[in-house]
Enzyme design. Structure first.
Site, mmCIF file in Angstrom:
data_model
loop_
_atom_site.group_PDB
_atom_site.id
_atom_site.type_symbol
_atom_site.label_atom_id
_atom_site.label_comp_id
_atom_site.label_asym_id
_atom_site.label_seq_id
_atom_site.Cartn_x
_atom_site.Cartn_y
_atom_site.Cartn_z
ATOM 1 N N ASP A 54 -0.307 2.407 8.334
ATOM 2 C CA ASP A 54 -0.239 3.637 9.135
ATOM 3 C C ASP A 54 -1.259 4.670 8.663
ATOM 4 O O ASP A 54 -1.765 4.586 7.544
ATOM 5 C CB ASP A 54 1.147 4.280 8.978
ATOM 6 C CG ASP A 54 2.241 3.494 9.668
ATOM 7 O OD1 ASP A 54 1.972 2.400 10.179
ATOM 8 O OD2 ASP A 54 3.384 4.001 9.682
ATOM 9 N N HIS A 196 -0.167 2.291 3.791
ATOM 10 C CA HIS A 196 -1.083 3.275 4.378
ATOM 11 C C HIS A 196 -2.507 2.959 3.926
ATOM 12 O O HIS A 196 -2.773 2.963 2.718
ATOM 13 C CB HIS A 196 -0.669 4.689 3.957
ATOM 14 C CG HIS A 196 0.716 5.044 4.427
ATOM 15 N ND1 HIS A 196 1.852 4.635 3.752
ATOM 16 C CD2 HIS A 196 1.140 5.719 5.520
ATOM 17 C CE1 HIS A 196 2.916 5.062 4.416
ATOM 18 N NE2 HIS A 196 2.520 5.719 5.487
#
Ligand code: ZN
Length: 248
Positions: A54, A196
């Site tokens: 993400d 991430h």
């Protein structure tokens, strides 16, 4: 174009052992491999996981991750922040061309439950439109920031909502060893791992996780492939956190 072939079996492994997937209930057996070395054949299909990233893209870190994944013949799923797309167009095209799945993580990384319908469409619809311009028609599933949704979001999502089942909280510190251990301790067949790709430490950890799981016999799939392989039909507005094997 998305590839559906399973990836992740390192070529090096093939020289060492012969792995044959057997149906449920079949006994493990010993077979003679080429070169007449006796090897044990594992029973059952290999475990599968989906790595997801993400908050990107970010040129330096995402590029390094893509190169590392490609080297290992592994695909992942990237939920992109719309405001970060400009300037990273070539990176995103390479991401998709390599067989990775691309999804939406809103335009400004906002909590979607706070939005009016109009703002939801700006955050999600606008990011989807940018991806369609860049990569062509596609569904571009939504991962809501913070994993928080409500009934309005479920109605407006225009596709499945993809959450996760393993969260090493890689944003909390840059302790690669801790992040790797947090995933390897908890991961199991069918999990969706949240990371991430905007942090160097997360990229380092992710590649170490891939190596360790390949060694354990895991294969990697995009979320869409994992869902498909587990026989789950994506439904509008439904939250998905993992796709464990079906009990028979
Ligand atoms: Zn996020």
């Amino acid at each position: 174009m998305r590839r559906y072939g399973l990836q992740g079996v390192g070529l090096g492994m093939l020289g060492l052992c012969l792995i044959l997937a057997l149906g449920p209930g079949e006994e493990p057996e010993v077979r003679e491999a080429a070169g007449s070395a006796l090897v044990e054949v594992e029973s059952g299909p290999p475990p599968l996981v989906a790595l997801t990233f993400d908050d990107g893209p970010r040129e330096v870190t995402t590029r390094r991750l893509l190169e590392g994944l490609e080297l290992r013949e592994v695909n992942a799923t990237f939920f992109l922040v719309g405001s970060r797309i400009q300037g990273c167009e070539a990176l995103i095209q390479d991401m998709a061309a390599a067989g990775n799945q691309v999804g939406v993580h809103t335009y400004d990384h906002v909590m979607v439950t706070d939005l009016s319908r109009r703002d939801f469409d700006l955050q999600v619809g606008k990011t989807r439109a940018l991806l369609i311009d860049l990569l062509g028609e596609g569904e571009y599933w939504l991962r809501p920031p913070y994993g928080i949704v409500d009934q309005s979001v479920e109605r407006w999502a225009d596709g499945p909502l993809i959450l996760w089942s393993v969260d090493p909280e890689d944003w909390k510190d840059s302790d690669t060893d801790r992040i790797v251990a947090a995933v390897l301790e908890h991961v199991k067949d069918g999990d969706i791992i949240l990371m991430h790709d905007i942090y160097q430490s997360s990229v380092d950890a992710a590649l170490r996780i891939v190596d360790a799981l390949l060694e354990r016999g895991y294969l990697f799939a995009t979320v869409e492939q994992l869902m498909d392989l587990r026989g789950v039909e994506p439904e509008q507005g439904i939250l998905y956190t993992a796709f464990p094997p079906v009990e028979r």
